[in-house]
Design a protein around this motif. Structure first.
Motif, PDB file in Angstrom:
ATOM      1  N   GLY A 173     106.314 115.723  -3.458  1.00  0.00           N
ATOM      2  CA  GLY A 173     107.408 114.981  -2.839  1.00  0.00           C
ATOM      3  C   GLY A 173     108.659 115.830  -2.693  1.00  0.00           C
ATOM      4  N   LYS A 181     106.128 109.889  -1.677  1.00  0.00           N
ATOM      5  CA  LYS A 181     106.145 108.794  -0.718  1.00  0.00           C
ATOM      6  C   LYS A 181     107.434 107.999  -0.861  1.00  0.00           C
ATOM      7  CE  LYS A 181     101.102 108.248  -0.943  1.00  0.00           C
ATOM      8  NZ  LYS A 181      99.996 107.330  -1.301  1.00  0.00           N
ATOM      9  N   THR A 182     107.889 107.437   0.252  1.00  0.00           N
ATOM     10  CA  THR A 182     109.045 106.551   0.216  1.00  0.00           C
ATOM     11  C   THR A 182     108.551 105.133  -0.052  1.00  0.00           C
ATOM     12  OG1 THR A 182     110.290 107.943   1.743  1.00  0.00           O
ATOM     13  CG2 THR A 182     111.008 105.659   1.485  1.00  0.00           C
ATOM     14  N   SER A 226     112.095 107.569  -3.316  1.00  0.00           N
ATOM     15  CA  SER A 226     111.042 108.552  -3.042  1.00  0.00           C
ATOM     16  C   SER A 226     110.389 108.896  -4.368  1.00  0.00           C
ATOM     17  CB  SER A 226     111.624 109.803  -2.392  1.00  0.00           C
ATOM     18  OG  SER A 226     110.615 110.771  -2.207  1.00  0.00           O
TER      19      SER A 226
END
Length: 288
Positions: free
Chosen positions: A151, A257-258, A253
């Motif tokens: 991320g 992934k958000t 986040s």
């Protein structure tokens, strides 16, 4: 000291990364309770070593770290008397030849795809998830850390591949090389809910009071695990002598992934007369 009166508590180890980076940016001293700092964790060091070696195949320190990670049957005695990467690559060992072929493949791919995709490609090719899950009972947490690093890498996806790797490694080195400041100065305490048992602080912040984090997503469909999550939340709140702040965000986040998580169901268990709500643009701290 004001800082040492504070504890920031969270459900998963991977959450510490963003907190640590924010604290480092502010120049505050901090210490991890019952855990290593994010960039000191084995799985993070492994991945960064692969990237360093992709960037520079002559990095002997990175090479010796990961040439047998995951296990490839290349014995320590094979490497013990070698002082350079070139010497290792020239050893008449078919397993080293396979490793070198793989490294050249990674270097080729690194020039063609985004940084976060490159990390995913490397981890898939070396079957790192299977390896890290097989190490010990902390495998799931270790894999979450690896996903969190992917991320972080997405921030550098807008850059051309060589520049992306270089800047990513520079940032990682800057964060991981921050020395512990002397105990003579107060330090913010960072810890997971599991590590917080038995400790107390005047002020506690519980970060990530959201569905999927606290309670953890693995507990959602298991009543017994859900009760364990509820107990952990209680443990966190009762670490506070004076004030406990339970923090949730509309969007975060995590693991690359958000996410848009709902506030934790446990917030509704707290009597209304004990709650005061603040939004992000309000001042949280008055007088402790």
């Amino acid at each position: 000291d004001l800082l040492e009166k504070m504890a920031i508590i969270y459900r998963t180890n991977a959450q510490s990364r963003a907190l640590e980076e924010a604290i480092v940016r502010e120049g505050w001293p901090y210490r991890m309770v019952g855990a290593l700092k994010f960039y000191d964790r084995k799985e993070i060091k492994d991945i960064i070593a692969y990237l360093r070696l992709i960037q520079n195949e002559n990095d002997i320190v990175s090479l010796k770290r990961i040439i047998n990670t995951p296990v490839r049957g290349i014995g320590k005695t094979t490497l013990a008397e070698t002082n350079s990467a070139g010497e290792i690559y020239q050893l008449p060992n078919p397993k080293i030849k396979l490793f070198l072929d793989m490294l050249f493949d990674f270097k080729k791919v690194s020039k063609e795809i985004k940084l976060s995709q490159l990390i995913g490609y490397v981890l898939e090719k070396i079957k790192y998830k299977d390896y890290i899950l097989s190490l010990d009972e902390n495998g799931e947490s270790r894999w979450e850390n690896a996903q969190e690093l992917m991320g972080v890498a997405t921030k550098f996806d807008v850059l051309s591949p060589p520049e992306g790797i270089s800047l990513f490694l520079e940032e990682a080195a800057l964060t991981s090389s921050t020395d512990d400041i002397s105990d003579e100065r107060g330090q913010i305490n960072l810890m997971t809910l599991h590590s917080a048992k038995g400790l107390e602080f005047p002020v506690v912040f519980i970060a990530g009071a959201e569905e999927g984090l606290l309670p953890h997503q693995r507990s959602i469909f298991d009543p017994q695990q859900m009760e364990e999550e509820r107990r952990l939340c209680y443990v966190g709140i009762t670490r506070a002598k004076n004030k406990a702040y339970l923090i949730f965000t509309r969007r975060r986040s995590l693991y690359g992934k958000t996410q848009a998580n709902l506030p934790s169901r446990f917030l509704s268990d707290i009597p209304e007369n004990l709650i005061e709500f603040f939004s992000s643009n309000e001042r949280l701290v008055e007088t402790w």
